[in-house]
Design a protein around this motif. Structure first.
Motif, short mmCIF file in Angstrom:
data_model
loop_
_atom_site.label_atom_id
_atom_site.label_comp_id
_atom_site.label_asym_id
_atom_site.label_seq_id
_atom_site.Cartn_x
_atom_site.Cartn_y
_atom_site.Cartn_z
N UNK A 1 8.51 76.63 28.45
CA UNK A 1 8.22 76.09 27.16
C UNK A 1 7.72 77.00 26.14
N UNK A 2 7.58 76.81 24.87
CA UNK A 2 7.21 77.79 23.99
C UNK A 2 5.77 78.11 24.33
N UNK A 3 5.60 79.30 24.01
CA UNK A 3 4.30 79.89 24.37
C UNK A 3 3.20 79.45 23.21
N UNK A 4 1.96 79.71 23.51
CA UNK A 4 0.78 79.06 22.72
C UNK A 4 1.10 79.99 21.33
N UNK A 5 1.04 81.06 21.15
CA UNK A 5 1.33 81.72 19.84
C UNK A 5 2.46 81.43 19.04
N UNK A 6 3.65 80.85 19.70
CA UNK A 6 4.75 80.63 18.96
C UNK A 6 4.46 79.07 18.73
N UNK A 7 3.91 78.25 19.45
CA UNK A 7 3.80 76.81 18.99
C UNK A 7 2.64 76.43 18.22
N UNK A 8 1.78 77.37 18.13
CA UNK A 8 0.72 77.21 17.25
C UNK A 8 0.67 78.66 16.40
N UNK A 9 -0.12 79.73 16.72
CA UNK A 9 0.10 80.94 16.09
C UNK A 9 -0.68 81.80 16.76
N UNK A 10 -0.75 83.23 16.57
CA UNK A 10 -1.31 84.09 17.36
C UNK A 10 -2.95 83.85 17.36
N UNK A 11 -3.56 83.62 16.21
CA UNK A 11 -5.10 83.52 15.95
C UNK A 11 -5.31 82.25 17.07
N UNK A 12 -4.73 81.18 17.21
CA UNK A 12 -5.15 80.28 18.10
C UNK A 12 -4.84 80.71 19.43
N UNK A 13 -3.91 81.31 19.66
CA UNK A 13 -3.50 81.95 21.30
C UNK A 13 -4.73 82.72 21.59
N UNK A 14 -5.08 83.62 20.70
CA UNK A 14 -6.44 84.46 21.09
C UNK A 14 -7.57 83.79 21.21
N UNK A 15 -7.94 82.91 20.28
CA UNK A 15 -9.23 81.95 20.06
C UNK A 15 -9.42 81.01 21.40
N UNK A 16 -8.13 80.31 21.68
CA UNK A 16 -8.10 79.39 22.83
C UNK A 16 -8.10 80.35 24.16
N UNK A 17 -7.39 81.32 24.09
CA UNK A 17 -7.57 82.23 25.41
C UNK A 17 -9.08 82.63 25.65
N UNK A 18 -9.72 82.81 24.66
CA UNK A 18 -11.15 83.27 24.66
C UNK A 18 -11.88 82.09 25.11
N UNK A 19 -11.89 80.90 24.80
CA UNK A 19 -12.51 79.79 25.21
C UNK A 19 -12.20 79.55 26.61
N UNK A 20 -10.96 79.62 27.10
CA UNK A 20 -10.52 79.65 28.43
C UNK A 20 -11.33 80.30 29.41
N UNK A 21 -11.71 81.80 29.05
CA UNK A 21 -12.48 82.51 29.71
C UNK A 21 -13.86 82.05 29.86
#
Length: 282
Positions: free
Chosen positions: A91-111
């Motif tokens: 499947x499309x990676x998060x930064x592709x399906x949304x954008x890089x900022x979303x991937x970074x911020x959602x990743x931070x929240x996962x931590x």
């Protein structure tokens, strides 16, 4: 064994703002091998079957197992941004399906969510579990930095590459084993045996990934094959060749199984898991 997929599905991501939590839900729903939580719970089960503690201990290990899976997927969100990867698990990676900022911020929240799950470990186990978890997380960051450094090096030694993979991949599996065993009541020698098992399995797992990046199809692998080669990344295959890598997987699997001698025959499920991982096709 506890159904870890069911436990992951029960995590609540139906929260606002959706732009933060929906990518987390998307990522965790995309499947994957669930290897890290499985290892943690299998280690706990191994200790319980050894008669060291009552069966409730495996339930006590579930929050930590979930934390390991959430943490692992957090690293993938950031890795995919750093590697400019477009596809993950088909499947499309998060930064592709949304954008890089979303991937970074959602990743931070996962931590953050991973640490919230660690806090649900029984109170008398939280401090040590957190110490192991933090040591693991630091090792992964160090391994990722080495991986980045290697991209700018004309030559990487096998020892340097092995150290990088040990930090980036193996310590997560090794500490998943150690955490699961610790929560279930493993003594120090058994914790070390579980750690060594996970460390060798992690190395074998990564080498197998390097092999699959050469011989699999995009559909089998769930992402474009040959991506490491295209990105000019050093891998076991580029350093040793496929035939030697296959032999090394077998050697590491044997070492992983041999490390279980401390369990006096109560580790059959771990031995079987080691063999299945060595033979995996994707």
């Amino acid at each position: 064994m506890i159904d870890i997929n069911k436990k992951i599905a029960e995590l609540n991501w139906n929260k606002e703002p959706r732009g933060l939590y929906e990518p987390i839900e998307y990522t965790l729903a995309s499947g994957g091998k669930r290897l890290r939580p499985t290892l943690a719970l299998t280690a706990a089960e191994c200790i319980i079957n050894g008669g060291l503690i009552n069966g409730d201990a495996i339930e006590q290990a579930v929050p930590a197992a979930l934390a390991l899976e959430v943490f692992h997927n957090f690293t993938l969100l950031h890795d995919d941004v750093m590697d400019h990867a477009d596809v993950r698990r088909g499947r499309a990676t998060v930064h592709v399906k949304w954008n890089e900022n979303t991937a970074i911020l959602s990743g931070d929240q996962m931590l953050i969510e991973a640490y919230k799950l660690i806090a649900q470990v029984p109170s008398n186990k939280v401090q040590r579990t957190l110490e192991i978890f933090n040591e693991m997380a630091t090792g992964i960051c160090e391994g990722q930095q080495l991986d980045v450094d290697f991209e700018h090096m004309s030559q990487v030694s096998i020892d340097d590459y092995m150290r990088m993979i040990e930090l980036k991949t193996s310590v997560l599996l090794a500490n998943a084993m150690k955490i699961g065993g610790y929560i279930a009541g493993a003594n120090e020698s058994q914790q070390e045996a579980l750690y060594q098992y996970g460390l060798h399995i992690g190395l074998a797992f990564q080498i197998q990934d390097d092999i699959l990046d050469i011989i699999s199809s995009d559909e089998e692998l769930g992402k474009p094959v040959g991506s490491d080669r295209e990105n000019k990344k050093s891998t076991y295959v580029s350093l040793l060749g496929v035939e030697k890598c296959v032999e090394l997987v077998d050697e590491l699997t044997e070492k992983a199984t041999a490390s279980l001698a401390a369990f006096d025959g109560d580790s059959q499920s771990l031995a079987e898991l080691a063999r299945s991982l060595a033979k995996r096709k994707n």
